[in-house]
Design a protein around this motif. Structure first.
Motif, PDB file in Angstrom:
ATOM      1  N   ASP A   1       0.808  -1.225   0.000  1.00  0.00           N
ATOM      2  CA  ASP A   1       0.000   0.000   0.000  1.00  0.00           C
ATOM      3  C   ASP A   1       0.839   1.271   0.000  1.00  0.00           C
ATOM      4  O   ASP A   1       0.367   2.306   0.447  1.00  0.00           O
ATOM      5  CB  ASP A   1      -0.879   0.037   1.268  1.00  0.00           C
ATOM      6  CG  ASP A   1      -1.857  -1.122   1.291  1.00  0.00           C
ATOM      7  OD1 ASP A   1      -2.644  -1.216   0.346  1.00  0.00           O
ATOM      8  OD2 ASP A   1      -1.806  -1.920   2.248  1.00  0.00           O
ATOM      9  N   GLY A   2       2.087   1.195  -0.432  1.00  0.00           N
ATOM     10  CA  GLY A   2       2.925   2.399  -0.415  1.00  0.00           C
ATOM     11  C   GLY A   2       2.432   3.439  -1.408  1.00  0.00           C
ATOM     12  O   GLY A   2       1.855   3.094  -2.441  1.00  0.00           O
ATOM     13  N   HIS A   3       2.680   4.715  -1.073  1.00  0.00           N
ATOM     14  CA  HIS A   3       2.237   5.796  -1.965  1.00  0.00           C
ATOM     15  C   HIS A   3       3.350   6.295  -2.888  1.00  0.00           C
ATOM     16  O   HIS A   3       3.111   7.182  -3.700  1.00  0.00           O
ATOM     17  CB  HIS A   3       1.803   7.019  -1.141  1.00  0.00           C
ATOM     18  CG  HIS A   3       0.638   6.787  -0.238  1.00  0.00           C
ATOM     19  ND1 HIS A   3      -0.195   5.702  -0.332  1.00  0.00           N
ATOM     20  CD2 HIS A   3       0.163   7.532   0.787  1.00  0.00           C
ATOM     21  CE1 HIS A   3      -1.133   5.789   0.598  1.00  0.00           C
ATOM     22  NE2 HIS A   3      -0.939   6.887   1.294  1.00  0.00           N
TER      23      HIS A   3
ATOM     24  N   LEU B   1       2.201   3.237  10.350  1.00  0.00           N
ATOM     25  CA  LEU B   1       2.073   1.882  10.875  1.00  0.00           C
ATOM     26  C   LEU B   1       2.397   0.812   9.835  1.00  0.00           C
ATOM     27  O   LEU B   1       2.959  -0.232  10.167  1.00  0.00           O
ATOM     28  CB  LEU B   1       0.629   1.743  11.362  1.00  0.00           C
ATOM     29  CG  LEU B   1       0.256   0.582  12.228  1.00  0.00           C
ATOM     30  CD1 LEU B   1       1.110   0.544  13.475  1.00  0.00           C
ATOM     31  CD2 LEU B   1      -1.224   0.711  12.598  1.00  0.00           C
ATOM     32  N   ASN B   2       2.049   1.056   8.567  1.00  0.00           N
ATOM     33  CA  ASN B   2       2.315   0.009   7.584  1.00  0.00           C
ATOM     34  C   ASN B   2       3.785  -0.044   7.173  1.00  0.00           C
ATOM     35  O   ASN B   2       4.154  -0.840   6.317  1.00  0.00           O
ATOM     36  CB  ASN B   2       1.350   0.090   6.382  1.00  0.00           C
ATOM     37  CG  ASN B   2       1.518   1.342   5.559  1.00  0.00           C
ATOM     38  OD1 ASN B   2       2.556   2.017   5.631  1.00  0.00           O
ATOM     39  ND2 ASN B   2       0.514   1.684   4.765  1.00  0.00           N
ATOM     40  N   ASN B   3       4.610   0.760   7.798  1.00  0.00           N
ATOM     41  CA  ASN B   3       6.055   0.630   7.593  1.00  0.00           C
ATOM     42  C   ASN B   3       6.717  -0.200   8.708  1.00  0.00           C
ATOM     43  O   ASN B   3       7.939  -0.206   8.837  1.00  0.00           O
ATOM     44  CB  ASN B   3       6.711   2.004   7.453  1.00  0.00           C
ATOM     45  CG  ASN B   3       6.410   2.631   6.092  1.00  0.00           C
ATOM     46  OD1 ASN B   3       6.211   1.909   5.100  1.00  0.00           O
ATOM     47  ND2 ASN B   3       6.362   3.945   6.020  1.00  0.00           N
ATOM     48  N   ILE B   4       5.900  -0.909   9.500  1.00  0.00           N
ATOM     49  CA  ILE B   4       6.439  -1.899  10.454  1.00  0.00           C
ATOM     50  C   ILE B   4       5.892  -3.260  10.061  1.00  0.00           C
ATOM     51  O   ILE B   4       4.675  -3.406   9.883  1.00  0.00           O
ATOM     52  CB  ILE B   4       5.952  -1.684  11.904  1.00  0.00           C
ATOM     53  CG1 ILE B   4       6.305  -0.310  12.400  1.00  0.00           C
ATOM     54  CG2 ILE B   4       6.542  -2.745  12.825  1.00  0.00           C
ATOM     55  CD1 ILE B   4       6.066  -0.154  13.891  1.00  0.00           C
TER      56      ILE B   4
ATOM     57  N   ILE C   1      10.541  -0.988   7.962  1.00  0.00           N
ATOM     58  CA  ILE C   1      10.911  -0.940   6.542  1.00  0.00           C
ATOM     59  C   ILE C   1      10.764   0.492   6.013  1.00  0.00           C
ATOM     60  O   ILE C   1      10.611   1.422   6.792  1.00  0.00           O
ATOM     61  CB  ILE C   1      10.061  -1.935   5.717  1.00  0.00           C
ATOM     62  CG1 ILE C   1       8.572  -1.619   5.866  1.00  0.00           C
ATOM     63  CG2 ILE C   1      10.355  -3.358   6.157  1.00  0.00           C
ATOM     64  CD1 ILE C   1       7.714  -2.333   4.836  1.00  0.00           C
ATOM     65  N   ASP C   2      10.839   0.639   4.705  1.00  0.00           N
ATOM     66  CA  ASP C   2      10.713   1.941   4.047  1.00  0.00           C
ATOM     67  C   ASP C   2      11.748   2.919   4.613  1.00  0.00           C
ATOM     68  O   ASP C   2      11.404   3.952   5.203  1.00  0.00           O
ATOM     69  CB  ASP C   2       9.283   2.483   4.210  1.00  0.00           C
ATOM     70  CG  ASP C   2       8.936   3.449   3.088  1.00  0.00           C
ATOM     71  OD1 ASP C   2       9.876   3.897   2.409  1.00  0.00           O
ATOM     72  OD2 ASP C   2       7.750   3.764   2.914  1.00  0.00           O
ATOM     73  N   LEU C   3      13.006   2.579   4.407  1.00  0.00           N
ATOM     74  CA  LEU C   3      14.104   3.346   5.022  1.00  0.00           C
ATOM     75  C   LEU C   3      14.581   4.490   4.126  1.00  0.00           C
ATOM     76  O   LEU C   3      15.639   5.073   4.374  1.00  0.00           O
ATOM     77  CB  LEU C   3      15.261   2.381   5.339  1.00  0.00           C
ATOM     78  CG  LEU C   3      14.854   1.212   6.268  1.00  0.00           C
ATOM     79  CD1 LEU C   3      16.008   0.222   6.419  1.00  0.00           C
ATOM     80  CD2 LEU C   3      14.422   1.723   7.638  1.00  0.00           C
TER      81      LEU C   3
HETATM   82 MG    MG Z   1       5.845   2.625   2.885  1.00  0.00          MG
END
Ligand code: MG
Ligand code: ADP
Ligand code: GN1
Length: 367
Positions: free
Chosen positions: A31-33, A213-216, A229-231
């Motif tokens: 779901d990344g933008h 939250l969706n980056n964990i 994630i998403d570093l």
């Molecule tokens: Mg992301």
């Protein structure tokens, strides 16, 4: 950025990486933008293939160097993290006519949330982002490139927003006068964190800067956080950015793009749970000014994101991935509602932070 790479081109790209096994499928994922993310399955393993957004992150070598440095540091400290898979000729990313690509090992047996209602889960997220920041306190910030300048400089974001309002290329501004006025009305608040960084009462730290939250990734068995994630935006910043952005996204009873605003409310119990988890890890090193600004940071990061969504709506949806024409406007509306409610509950947020700090020993505060 072209988000429509053909299946054949994707297969050619994936095949340039040193994957284990024969590629069986490649499908859109997550779901990344910002980046375009695919799940690649071989007959032996799974991978994440990403087309990096080179408009948003123009300096790919510096971006990838940051990720290499940060992931190597985390691994050396026994923290599970993203792991890049090199190309067959030994590079950590690939540039083709279709764009810039990288591959990560798929972190198995994990899941991420776009919404939580259980404060215990959100407290774990707070502890995970707090621990991430505490670990990176020993990382030499001078090694990191600034991947996006002025990322959480809210006055700068507001200036960009006003530019988008003035340019109004699609004539959308006339339909969102109330929304524009809402962000104008808060203009006097935007400098609070930047001023505190400038006067030294809030220190620069190495921060994640995109702590939604969706980056964990959480372990599907134990429910415990496994990896952050998403570093892409790890760079020098303020603890307040990380705290505030997590609250913006997670301390809400609705999704970031919920269309029914009656479902979207700021949740004080979720705020308290996150703060408890986060401060359990970093509270001891927080300055008095940082603690004082935590509630303000929640509201500021929400306003900032809201004006970015509205600005992108006005600009013609050029930055955030959207699934329908009003998507960015819908997102702006949720952020406005949350920011409004946070403003109303500011005293309760302050007293929650005070009682959390009184409850902990707080003995080694650096102020
Ligand atoms: Mg992301
Ligand atoms: P964006 O910058 O567009 O948000 P992310 O790097 O956050 O892209 O990736 C998008 C989604 O892909 C994440 O929310 C997560 O669900 C999934 N993802 C990314 N990397 C991994 C990984 N190594 N293992 C498992 N899932 C991943
Ligand atoms: C983007 O990459 P992603 O989807 O995790 C954005 C964040 C915003 C967020 C809003 C590099 O995050 O700053 O807060 O969308 N990332 C970038 O959901 O701009």
């Amino acid at each position: 950025m072209d988000r429509n790479t053909t299946p054949d081109a994707l297969l050619r790209v994936a095949d340039r990486f040193a994957l284990d096994g024969k590629i069986m499928s490649i499908a859109s994922y997550g779901d990344g933008h910002i980046n375009v993310t695919y799940l690649v399955e071989t007959d032996r393993a799974r991978y994440i293939l990403q087309q990096m957004n080179t408009t948003v992150f123009p300096d790919t070598p510096s971006l990838m160097r940051n990720i290499e440095l940060v992931t190597a540091f985390l691994r050396a400290h026994d923290q599970e993290t993203l792991e890049l898979v090199p190309t067959k000729d030994g590079h950590d990313w690939l540039s083709t006519d279709d764009g810039a690509f990288r591959v990560y090992r798929f972190i198995e047996d994990t899941m991420s949330y776009n919404l939580v209602d259980d404060p215990r889960i959100f407290a774990r997220a707070g502890a995970a982002f707090g621990a991430f920041q505490r670990r990176l306190a020993d990382f030499d910030a001078a090694q990191l490139a600034e991947t996006i300048a002025h990322f959480h400089d809210t006055p700068h974001r507001y200036a960009d927003f006003r530019t988008a309002v003035a340019a109004d290329p699609l004539g959308r501004a006339a339909g969102v006068r109330d929304e524009i006025a809402f962000f104008d009305d808060h203009a006097g608040d935007y400098a609070q964190i930047m001023d505190a960084l400038a006067d030294g009462s809030v220190p620069l730290r190495v921060t994640h800067n995109d702590t939604k939250l969706n980056n964990i990734l959480m372990d599907t068995g134990s429910g415990e956080p496994r990896a952050i994630i998403d570093l892409d935006t790890v760079m020098p910043g303020s603890m307040l950015f990380d705290f505030g952005d997590s609250i913006r996204f997670g301390a809400s009873t609705g999704l970031e793009d919920e269309q029914d605003l009656s479902k979207v409310h700021f949740s004080l119990p979720l705020f308290c749970a996150y703060a408890e988890g986060f401060l359990g890890e970093v509270g001891g090193s927080a300055t008095a000014r940082e603690l004082d600004l935590l509630p303000v940071a929640a509201q500021l990061m929400t306003l900032e994101c809201g004006m970015r969504f509205l600005g992108d709506y006005l600009a013609g949806d050029v930055y955030f991935a959207t699934r329908y024409p009003e998507h960015n406007l819908v997102r702006a509306h949720t952020q406005m509602q949350l920011a409004r409610e946070m403003g109303e509950q500011m005293p309760q947020m302050h007293s929650a932070i005070r009682s959390i700090m009184q409850g902990s020993d707080g003995g080694d505060r650096d102020d």
